[in-house]
Write a protein that holds these residues in place. Structure first.
Motif, mmCIF file in Angstrom:
data_model
loop_
_atom_site.group_PDB
_atom_site.id
_atom_site.type_symbol
_atom_site.label_atom_id
_atom_site.label_comp_id
_atom_site.label_asym_id
_atom_site.label_seq_id
_atom_site.Cartn_x
_atom_site.Cartn_y
_atom_site.Cartn_z
ATOM 1 N N VAL A 91 0.717 -1.196 -0.082
ATOM 2 C CA VAL A 91 0.011 0.040 0.028
ATOM 3 C C VAL A 91 1.021 1.161 -0.247
ATOM 4 O O VAL A 91 1.811 1.305 0.727
ATOM 5 C CB VAL A 91 -0.871 -0.070 1.410
ATOM 6 C CG1 VAL A 91 -1.824 1.355 1.581
ATOM 7 C CG2 VAL A 91 -2.069 -0.847 1.145
ATOM 8 N N TYR A 92 0.339 2.175 -0.775
ATOM 9 C CA TYR A 92 1.231 3.354 -1.092
ATOM 10 C C TYR A 92 1.124 4.311 0.313
ATOM 11 O O TYR A 92 0.231 4.224 1.094
ATOM 12 C CB TYR A 92 0.867 4.306 -2.490
ATOM 13 C CG TYR A 92 1.526 3.574 -3.747
ATOM 14 C CD1 TYR A 92 2.434 3.857 -3.967
ATOM 15 C CD2 TYR A 92 0.675 2.518 -4.164
ATOM 16 C CE1 TYR A 92 3.101 3.542 -5.439
ATOM 17 C CE2 TYR A 92 1.006 2.180 -5.450
ATOM 18 C CZ TYR A 92 2.357 2.579 -5.836
ATOM 19 O OH TYR A 92 2.712 1.954 -7.085
ATOM 20 N N PRO A 93 2.198 5.122 0.286
ATOM 21 C CA PRO A 93 2.179 6.129 1.438
ATOM 22 C C PRO A 93 1.154 7.221 1.539
ATOM 23 O O PRO A 93 0.533 7.559 0.398
ATOM 24 C CB PRO A 93 3.603 6.671 1.620
ATOM 25 C CG PRO A 93 3.866 6.890 -0.071
ATOM 26 C CD PRO A 93 3.238 5.517 -0.426
ATOM 27 N N LEU A 94 0.577 7.670 2.607
ATOM 28 C CA LEU A 94 -0.379 8.803 2.885
ATOM 29 C C LEU A 94 0.429 10.092 2.010
ATOM 30 O O LEU A 94 1.690 10.386 2.436
ATOM 31 C CB LEU A 94 -0.661 9.057 4.329
ATOM 32 C CG LEU A 94 -1.449 10.219 4.335
ATOM 33 C CD1 LEU A 94 -2.894 10.000 3.931
ATOM 34 C CD2 LEU A 94 -1.504 10.721 6.025
ATOM 35 N N GLU A 95 -0.369 10.849 1.294
ATOM 36 C CA GLU A 95 0.047 11.901 0.651
ATOM 37 C C GLU A 95 -0.854 13.256 1.107
ATOM 38 O O GLU A 95 -2.044 12.769 1.324
ATOM 39 C CB GLU A 95 0.265 12.099 -0.590
ATOM 40 C CG GLU A 95 1.443 10.822 -1.126
ATOM 41 C CD GLU A 95 1.524 10.723 -2.694
ATOM 42 O OE1 GLU A 95 1.409 11.865 -3.333
ATOM 43 O OE2 GLU A 95 1.791 9.785 -3.196
#
Length: 210
Positions: free
Chosen positions: A76-80
């Protein structure tokens, strides 16, 4: 083979702690918008609903008998977040930001094989399993940042203006202009678990030729 963004997309997510020019293509994101200080308790709820849907998408895709074209398991990609201040605050801005005047669009990137229909299906599933009023505000959209200056900021969020000054000086030397005062932050560490001086945040803003 599992797609791990930390290994496969270092140019986008792991820059050096000095400015560089990058071209950011179109990506798909789950997004939610809000305003106010990130120190308010409610801010964590915005983050929570994004992760709820993101993990629903990831885990259910693994179980599908017929997976979408191009599918592979992934981290899962990081929070932006894209940050700005309210129009009212801009009228009286004198160099210091009141965090209560902040407006934001938080987001988590999704792999290219995630479709609008699958997002809607997982959103409805999440509403049943982990109901929250903020789920009504979650959207699925494509965003292209294009030409940007970025760098890794190490330290407290309150010290980010120092890094932005370095980035703006770099842009000036490259004969580029910052398009607007809003900017993107990518959070590589969890502020709840990491000391402020060790936080790692990718800072990025859009530029154009002068």
């Amino acid at each position: 083979m599992k797609h791990e963004w930390r290994k496969k997309e270092k140019k986008i997510y792991l820059p050096e702690n000095q400015p560089e020019l990058v071209e950011i293509p179109e990506f798909k994101f789950l997004t939610i918008e809000g305003e106010g200080s990130p120190q308010n308790k409610i801010f964590a709820e915005y983050i929570g609903v994004l992760y709820s849907v993101s993990y629903a998408i990831k885990m259910n895709l693994k179980k599908e008998e017929k997976q979408p074209s191009g599918y592979c398991d992934y981290t899962v990609y990081p929070l932006e977040g894209i940050w700005d201040i309210t129009e009212e605050a801009k009228k009286t801005f004198k160099g210091t930001i009141n965090k209560n005047d902040l407006i934001f669009k938080l987001m988590i990137r999704q792999p290219s094989f995630v479709t609008d229909d699958y997002f809607l299906e997982m959103l409805e599933q999440t509403k049943k399993r982990k109901p929250h009023s903020f789920l009504e505000q979650v959207t699925f959209e494509k965003i292209t940042d294009g030409k940007c200056v970025q760098m890794m900021h190490i330290g407290s969020y309150d010290d980010e203006p120092q890094s932005f000054k370095v980035m703006e000086d770099f842009a000036e030397k490259e004969n580029l202009s910052r398009i607007s005062k809003d900017h993107r932050e990518i959070y590589l560490t969890d502020f709840r678990k990491v000391a402020p001086e060790k936080l790692k945040t990718v800072l990025r803003f859009k530029v154009e030729p002068k």
